[in-house]
Scaffold this motif. Structure first.
Motif, PDB file in Angstrom:
ATOM      1  N   GLN A   1      63.648  29.674-109.995  1.00  0.00           N
ATOM      2  CA  GLN A   1      65.046  29.303-109.823  1.00  0.00           C
ATOM      3  C   GLN A   1      65.321  28.056-110.645  1.00  0.00           C
ATOM      4  O   GLN A   1      64.400  27.307-110.944  1.00  0.00           O
ATOM      5  CB  GLN A   1      65.380  29.060-108.354  1.00  0.00           C
ATOM      6  N   PRO A   2      66.564  27.841-111.045  1.00  0.00           N
ATOM      7  CA  PRO A   2      66.878  26.645-111.824  1.00  0.00           C
ATOM      8  C   PRO A   2      66.518  25.373-111.045  1.00  0.00           C
ATOM      9  O   PRO A   2      66.676  25.310-109.828  1.00  0.00           O
ATOM     10  CB  PRO A   2      68.380  26.738-112.044  1.00  0.00           C
ATOM     11  N   LEU A   3      66.023  24.385-111.780  1.00  0.00           N
ATOM     12  CA  LEU A   3      65.660  23.107-111.171  1.00  0.00           C
ATOM     13  C   LEU A   3      66.738  22.082-111.472  1.00  0.00           C
ATOM     14  O   LEU A   3      67.320  22.096-112.561  1.00  0.00           O
ATOM     15  CB  LEU A   3      64.328  22.610-111.731  1.00  0.00           C
ATOM     16  N   ASP A   4      66.983  21.179-110.519  1.00  0.00           N
ATOM     17  CA  ASP A   4      67.894  20.085-110.836  1.00  0.00           C
ATOM     18  C   ASP A   4      67.138  19.081-111.702  1.00  0.00           C
ATOM     19  O   ASP A   4      65.936  19.206-111.931  1.00  0.00           O
ATOM     20  CB  ASP A   4      68.489  19.450-109.573  1.00  0.00           C
ATOM     21  N   GLU A   5      67.839  18.104-112.200  1.00  0.00           N
ATOM     22  CA  GLU A   5      67.255  17.166-113.166  1.00  0.00           C
ATOM     23  C   GLU A   5      66.025  16.440-112.620  1.00  0.00           C
ATOM     24  O   GLU A   5      65.020  16.303-113.311  1.00  0.00           O
ATOM     25  CB  GLU A   5      68.313  16.158-113.603  1.00  0.00           C
ATOM     26  N   SER A   6      66.074  15.988-111.393  1.00  0.00           N
ATOM     27  CA  SER A   6      64.938  15.249-110.830  1.00  0.00           C
ATOM     28  C   SER A   6      63.730  16.160-110.613  1.00  0.00           C
ATOM     29  O   SER A   6      62.588  15.743-110.821  1.00  0.00           O
ATOM     30  CB  SER A   6      65.326  14.557-109.521  1.00  0.00           C
ATOM     31  N   GLN A   7      63.949  17.415-110.232  1.00  0.00           N
ATOM     32  CA  GLN A   7      62.840  18.349-110.061  1.00  0.00           C
ATOM     33  C   GLN A   7      62.201  18.678-111.409  1.00  0.00           C
ATOM     34  O   GLN A   7      60.981  18.758-111.527  1.00  0.00           O
ATOM     35  CB  GLN A   7      63.329  19.647-109.404  1.00  0.00           C
ATOM     36  N   ALA A   8      63.034  18.879-112.428  1.00  0.00           N
ATOM     37  CA  ALA A   8      62.516  19.171-113.770  1.00  0.00           C
ATOM     38  C   ALA A   8      61.739  17.981-114.308  1.00  0.00           C
ATOM     39  O   ALA A   8      60.649  18.150-114.885  1.00  0.00           O
ATOM     40  CB  ALA A   8      63.664  19.530-114.711  1.00  0.00           C
TER      41      ALA A   8
ATOM     42  N   ALA B   1      60.167  15.725-112.549  1.00  0.00           N
ATOM     43  CA  ALA B   1      58.915  15.647-111.786  1.00  0.00           C
ATOM     44  C   ALA B   1      57.905  16.674-112.290  1.00  0.00           C
ATOM     45  O   ALA B   1      56.709  16.381-112.397  1.00  0.00           O
ATOM     46  CB  ALA B   1      59.192  15.851-110.302  1.00  0.00           C
ATOM     47  N   LEU B   2      58.372  17.877-112.624  1.00  0.00           N
ATOM     48  CA  LEU B   2      57.475  18.912-113.142  1.00  0.00           C
ATOM     49  C   LEU B   2      56.932  18.534-114.516  1.00  0.00           C
ATOM     50  O   LEU B   2      55.734  18.703-114.777  1.00  0.00           O
ATOM     51  CB  LEU B   2      58.208  20.254-113.185  1.00  0.00           C
ATOM     52  N   VAL B   3      57.783  18.008-115.378  1.00  0.00           N
ATOM     53  CA  VAL B   3      57.325  17.567-116.698  1.00  0.00           C
ATOM     54  C   VAL B   3      56.326  16.415-116.558  1.00  0.00           C
ATOM     55  O   VAL B   3      55.285  16.402-117.223  1.00  0.00           O
ATOM     56  CB  VAL B   3      58.514  17.156-117.597  1.00  0.00           C
ATOM     57  N   ASP B   4      56.619  15.455-115.689  1.00  0.00           N
ATOM     58  CA  ASP B   4      55.692  14.334-115.478  1.00  0.00           C
ATOM     59  C   ASP B   4      54.337  14.822-114.976  1.00  0.00           C
ATOM     60  O   ASP B   4      53.294  14.350-115.430  1.00  0.00           O
ATOM     61  CB  ASP B   4      56.283  13.328-114.488  1.00  0.00           C
TER      62      ASP B   4
ATOM     63  N   GLY C   1      59.124  19.655-126.528  1.00  0.00           N
ATOM     64  CA  GLY C   1      59.917  20.685-125.870  1.00  0.00           C
ATOM     65  C   GLY C   1      60.348  20.217-124.501  1.00  0.00           C
ATOM     66  O   GLY C   1      60.497  19.018-124.254  1.00  0.00           O
ATOM     67  N   TRP C   2      60.491  21.152-123.597  1.00  0.00           N
ATOM     68  CA  TRP C   2      60.853  20.838-122.219  1.00  0.00           C
ATOM     69  C   TRP C   2      60.099  21.793-121.329  1.00  0.00           C
ATOM     70  O   TRP C   2      59.238  22.548-121.792  1.00  0.00           O
ATOM     71  CB  TRP C   2      62.366  20.909-122.031  1.00  0.00           C
ATOM     72  N   ILE C   3      60.393  21.803-120.061  1.00  0.00           N
ATOM     73  CA  ILE C   3      59.593  22.565-119.117  1.00  0.00           C
ATOM     74  C   ILE C   3      59.690  24.075-119.338  1.00  0.00           C
ATOM     75  O   ILE C   3      58.784  24.814-118.983  1.00  0.00           O
ATOM     76  CB  ILE C   3      59.948  22.172-117.664  1.00  0.00           C
ATOM     77  N   ASN C   4      60.749  24.552-119.968  1.00  0.00           N
ATOM     78  CA  ASN C   4      60.885  25.993-120.191  1.00  0.00           C
ATOM     79  C   ASN C   4      60.224  26.472-121.479  1.00  0.00           C
ATOM     80  O   ASN C   4      60.197  27.659-121.749  1.00  0.00           O
ATOM     81  CB  ASN C   4      62.355  26.406-120.170  1.00  0.00           C
ATOM     82  N   GLY C   5      59.678  25.569-122.280  1.00  0.00           N
ATOM     83  CA  GLY C   5      58.969  25.983-123.481  1.00  0.00           C
ATOM     84  C   GLY C   5      58.835  24.867-124.487  1.00  0.00           C
ATOM     85  O   GLY C   5      59.520  23.852-124.401  1.00  0.00           O
ATOM     86  N   GLY C   6      57.931  25.076-125.425  1.00  0.00           N
ATOM     87  CA  GLY C   6      57.726  24.076-126.456  1.00  0.00           C
ATOM     88  C   GLY C   6      56.473  24.352-127.266  1.00  0.00           C
ATOM     89  O   GLY C   6      55.953  25.472-127.269  1.00  0.00           O
ATOM     90  N   PHE C   7      56.000  23.320-127.937  1.00  0.00           N
ATOM     91  CA  PHE C   7      54.827  23.418-128.805  1.00  0.00           C
ATOM     92  C   PHE C   7      53.835  22.335-128.416  1.00  0.00           C
ATOM     93  O   PHE C   7      54.227  21.204-128.129  1.00  0.00           O
ATOM     94  CB  PHE C   7      55.236  23.247-130.273  1.00  0.00           C
TER      95      PHE C   7
END
Length: 105
Positions: A31-38, A40-43, A59-65
């Motif tokens: 499900q879509p994450l709000d900014e703080s959840q995203a 936290a996941l990236v961190d 990139g970001w949590i949904n994809g990158g290199f």
């Protein structure tokens, strides 16, 4: 026709024995994450996978290199670690990691 290059030029161009490899990844969230959840996941991704393995991530949590920090190449073990980490997360429904590709060309 094969081009012969000096060692210095091969290093500068990052070809042959100086080639550097990296890989793409893509993630589908349940499900879509709000900014703080995203954030936290990236961190967590950075702290648990990227930094300990000496990698860099664009990139970001949904994809990158992902590639090796500094000179060098990411490995198949790095690919597996990234895929396993995402697949173990409750927020993630699917994660795909590409084969190693040339990070410069």
């Amino acid at each position: 026709m094969t081009t012969q290059r000096s060692r210095r030029l091969r290093k500068k161009l990052r070809v042959d024995e100086f080639q550097e490899m990296g890989f793409d990844f893509s993630v589908e969230l349940k499900q879509p994450l709000d900014e703080s959840q995203a954030d936290a996941l990236v961190d967590a991704f950075l702290d648990e996978v990227v930094i300990p393995r000496g990698l860099e991530f664009g990139g970001w949590i949904n994809g990158g290199f992902i590639c090796k920090a500094g000179r060098g190449s990411a490995t198949d073990a790095d690919r597996e670690a990234v895929a396993d980490w995402f697949k173990a997360r409750a927020e993630v429904s699917d994660a795909n990691v590409s084969p190693l590709v040339d990070a410069w060309h």
